[in-house]
Design a protein around this motif. Sequence first.
Motif, short mmCIF file in Angstrom:
data_model
loop_
_atom_site.label_atom_id
_atom_site.label_comp_id
_atom_site.label_asym_id
_atom_site.label_seq_id
_atom_site.Cartn_x
_atom_site.Cartn_y
_atom_site.Cartn_z
N THR A 68 0.85 -1.18 0.00
CA THR A 68 0.00 0.00 0.00
C THR A 68 0.89 1.23 0.00
OG1 THR A 68 -1.71 -1.17 1.25
CG2 THR A 68 -1.85 1.23 1.22
N ASN A 71 -1.52 7.69 -2.64
CA ASN A 71 -1.84 8.02 -4.02
C ASN A 71 -1.15 9.31 -4.49
OD1 ASN A 71 -3.56 9.95 -2.84
ND2 ASN A 71 -5.37 8.70 -3.17
N GLU A 72 -0.69 10.13 -3.57
CA GLU A 72 0.04 11.35 -3.92
C GLU A 72 1.35 11.07 -4.65
OE1 GLU A 72 -2.40 12.46 -0.22
OE2 GLU A 72 -1.32 10.71 -0.94
N GLU A 74 1.83 9.35 -7.23
CA GLU A 74 1.65 9.40 -8.70
C GLU A 74 2.07 10.76 -9.27
OE1 GLU A 74 -1.68 6.67 -10.54
OE2 GLU A 74 -2.55 7.96 -8.99
N LEU A 81 7.51 5.66 -7.92
CA LEU A 81 6.37 4.78 -8.20
C LEU A 81 6.75 3.74 -9.25
CD1 LEU A 81 3.44 3.89 -7.90
CD2 LEU A 81 2.82 5.72 -9.51
N ASN A 94 -2.37 -1.30 -3.51
CA ASN A 94 -3.46 -0.45 -3.11
C ASN A 94 -2.90 0.96 -2.94
OD1 ASN A 94 -6.04 0.25 -2.22
ND2 ASN A 94 -5.61 -0.31 -0.11
N MET A 95 -3.65 1.95 -3.37
CA MET A 95 -3.26 3.35 -3.17
C MET A 95 -4.33 4.03 -2.33
SD MET A 95 -1.80 4.40 -6.91
CE MET A 95 -0.41 5.44 -6.53
N PRO A 97 -5.02 7.77 0.33
CA PRO A 97 -4.47 9.08 0.69
C PRO A 97 -3.38 8.93 1.75
CG PRO A 97 -6.87 9.15 0.64
CD PRO A 97 -6.47 7.71 0.52
N HIS A 98 -2.40 9.84 1.71
CA HIS A 98 -1.28 9.77 2.65
C HIS A 98 -1.75 9.76 4.11
CE1 HIS A 98 2.84 10.10 3.96
NE2 HIS A 98 2.60 11.23 4.59
N TYR A 120 6.79 11.37 -0.56
CA TYR A 120 5.95 10.17 -0.44
C TYR A 120 6.68 8.84 -0.66
CZ TYR A 120 2.48 13.80 -0.39
OH TYR A 120 1.76 14.93 -0.06
#
Length: 133
Positions: A68, A71-72, A74, A81, A94-95, A97-98, A120
Amino acid sequence: MKKRGIINAQLAGLIAGLGHKDTFMIGDGGMPIPKGVEVVDLALCGGVPTFRQVMDAILDEAEIEQYTIANEIEEKNPELLAYIREKLPNAEWNMVPHTELKEMSRNVKFAVRTGEFTPYPNIILRAGVAFPA
């Protein structure tokens, strides 16, 4: 004396103690580690060791079935990434939010702190099995 692989006694022992579906985290130098989570602090100074160096060493010794990430990553760190996806091509992922990744870190078995100072570079890994099911 151990002659190859991870020689950090604390980290080597924690990896050896992983069971199927146990989770652990690799994080940057500033990732807050929740109270009660064992920390393997490898950070020496900014950039030492890097996330990639630590991840490579761990992946040589641990079977990973799922990960996991925030998503930031990306937008803020696409190169990292791409590295993660290349290193874990067969793992589920899985992504989130931080902020959610930080919450999830409360339930990891241990956390590894690197000296990474890029955006990140934090990942929660779930241990798999090293033999065919």
